[in-house]
Design a protein around this motif. Structure first.
Motif, PDB file in Angstrom:
ATOM      1  N   LEU A 129       0.841  -1.186   0.000  1.00  0.00           N
ATOM      2  CA  LEU A 129       0.000   0.000   0.000  1.00  0.00           C
ATOM      3  C   LEU A 129       0.880   1.240   0.000  1.00  0.00           C
ATOM      4  O   LEU A 129       1.640   1.452   0.947  1.00  0.00           O
ATOM      5  CB  LEU A 129      -0.907   0.000   1.224  1.00  0.00           C
TER       6      LEU A 129
ATOM      7  N   GLY B 145      -2.264  -0.407  -4.482  1.00  0.00           N
ATOM      8  CA  GLY B 145      -2.689  -1.342  -3.456  1.00  0.00           C
ATOM      9  C   GLY B 145      -3.958  -0.957  -2.718  1.00  0.00           C
ATOM     10  O   GLY B 145      -4.437  -1.724  -1.876  1.00  0.00           O
ATOM     11  N   PHE B 146      -4.485   0.215  -3.005  1.00  0.00           N
ATOM     12  CA  PHE B 146      -5.744   0.630  -2.392  1.00  0.00           C
ATOM     13  C   PHE B 146      -6.384   1.682  -3.288  1.00  0.00           C
ATOM     14  O   PHE B 146      -5.747   2.196  -4.207  1.00  0.00           O
ATOM     15  CB  PHE B 146      -5.543   1.184  -0.977  1.00  0.00           C
TER      16      PHE B 146
ATOM     17  N   TYR C  92      -1.571   7.403   4.561  1.00  0.00           N
ATOM     18  CA  TYR C  92      -0.493   7.018   3.645  1.00  0.00           C
ATOM     19  C   TYR C  92       0.254   8.250   3.141  1.00  0.00           C
ATOM     20  O   TYR C  92      -0.351   9.297   2.922  1.00  0.00           O
ATOM     21  CB  TYR C  92      -1.058   6.255   2.451  1.00  0.00           C
TER      22      TYR C  92
END
Length: 120
Positions: free
Chosen positions: A2, A26-27, A109
């Protein structure tokens, strides 16, 4: 894995333009607000813009108002920062970050940054 990945940085002359991209891996980004930050030489990192989930609200630091535009394309899992009228003081490493809402200290993130250099 991610992560957020920034791209589009480079060297540009004063008055020039660049478009930065922040792409999620990844997301999916559509669940998150996305902020753009920058850290210039010898300066602390600062948030310069943010866009909410769905893109219905944006905000800008006074230093970039009228020159930079943040936007998002959730179908491409990407947020953009269009930078026009670049000045030498815009030289910095630019980062994007994801969090549930637009706040100064985003804790979700983060990307690793992309260098923007404005110089003649």
């Amino acid at each position: 894995q991610l992560q957020l990945v920034e791209s589009g940085g480079g060297v540009v002359q004063p008055g020039g333009s660049l478009r930065l991209s922040c792409t999620a891996s990844g997301f999916t980004l559509d669940y998150y607000a996305i902020g753009w930050f920058r850290q210039g030489p010898g300066k602390e990192r600062e948030q310069i813009s943010c866009i909410t989930r769905g893109g219905d609200s944006t905000n800008y630091h006074d230093s970039i108002k009228g020159r930079f535009t943040i936007s998002r394309d959730d179908a491409k899992n990407t947020v953009y920062l269009q930078m026009n009228g670049l000045k030498p003081e815009d030289t910095a490493v630019y980062y994007c970050a994801a969090d549930l809402i637009c706040i100064t200290d985003m804790t979700g993130y983060w990307g690793k940054g992309t260098q923007v250099t404005v110089s003649s």
